[in-house]
Design a protein around this motif. Sequence first.
Motif: not given
Length: 338
Positions: A9-11, A20, A23, A38, A58, A95, A148-150, A153
């Motif tokens: 998962d990316f933010e 990004p 991740v 992460s 995020h 992603d 929304h915490d990578a 998620d």
Amino acid sequence: MSLDFTAIDFETANGFRGSPCAVGLSKVRGGVVVEEVSWLMRPPENHDHFDHHNVRIHGIRSQDVAGLPRFGELFAEIGAFIGGDILAAHNAAFDLGVIRSGLEVSGLAGPAYDYACTVMLARRCYSLVSNSLPYAAEEAGVPLVHHHDAAEDARACAGILIDIAARNRAHSIAELYLSLGLALPHQPAFDPRRDGMSKATLTALAALGAGSVPSRPFQSGWPEEGANPMPNADAEPGHPLYGQTVVFTGQLTMARPEAKVRSAELGARPESRVTARTTLLVVGDGFVAADLRSGRLTGKAKRVLELHDRGQQIEVLSEGEFLQMVGGHIPASSFAAS
């Protein structure tokens, strides 16, 4: 065969998917999460501004990543953790697009990946009015406290895929896709120095280079519907919009005729009103999936809830989720990560 994969998962820092800033990855072996990592990172140079709306989602700010390696510098470690695994992501079009666009604007090549999209799988195996990550995670029995915490998620995505495989008595990702009559999606290897940049990256860069703001001022009255183009017969069947019948409601940041063209290019059939054929309703006006519980809905969205309750396979998407799927520049005002 074993249920082995890595969930990702990316933010992102702003509306460009090649920005990004975080991740999360969860490695699964035999249907069990065995390792997680992460990273925070600086986005690629010239794409590292932090939009207020993304920060609000995020919580990551420019000062949080100051002095950290950029995405291109960190990708060797990310890629080493993934190894040869199948990647799983919730809305994988986004992603996997982050990887591609982020590497392309960094001038770096990227490896090929087979991947699984838990949005598409949830659509096939659950019966939810929204397949956004919180709804799908709840259905899978996976705790998701800090959306929304990578890292969290990615863990939720892994749990959804494990649950779907169990429900289908599949012992591997390949077996799961085979049992559902689906082909496992594939992103080929690329090298921007040899192949040039992807259409999605070029389109976003053109908009950014022109200084255009991909949003429209609010206009009262009935939005222009435009024509309903035919679906692109050569579109990628593995895309989450392929084969869907999509209707748009509310004020979109993108003109509705353009949204119809974008969806048709990816194999969807756009229509102008909700009927028994409708499978997706894209809602503007800043809608997010949580509004399904709060009741802040348009008339079309309320109609979708009624049809869903009657057993029709139909779901609601926020405009942010839709824009992630079409791979374009995501307007900050409608951005909602997976």
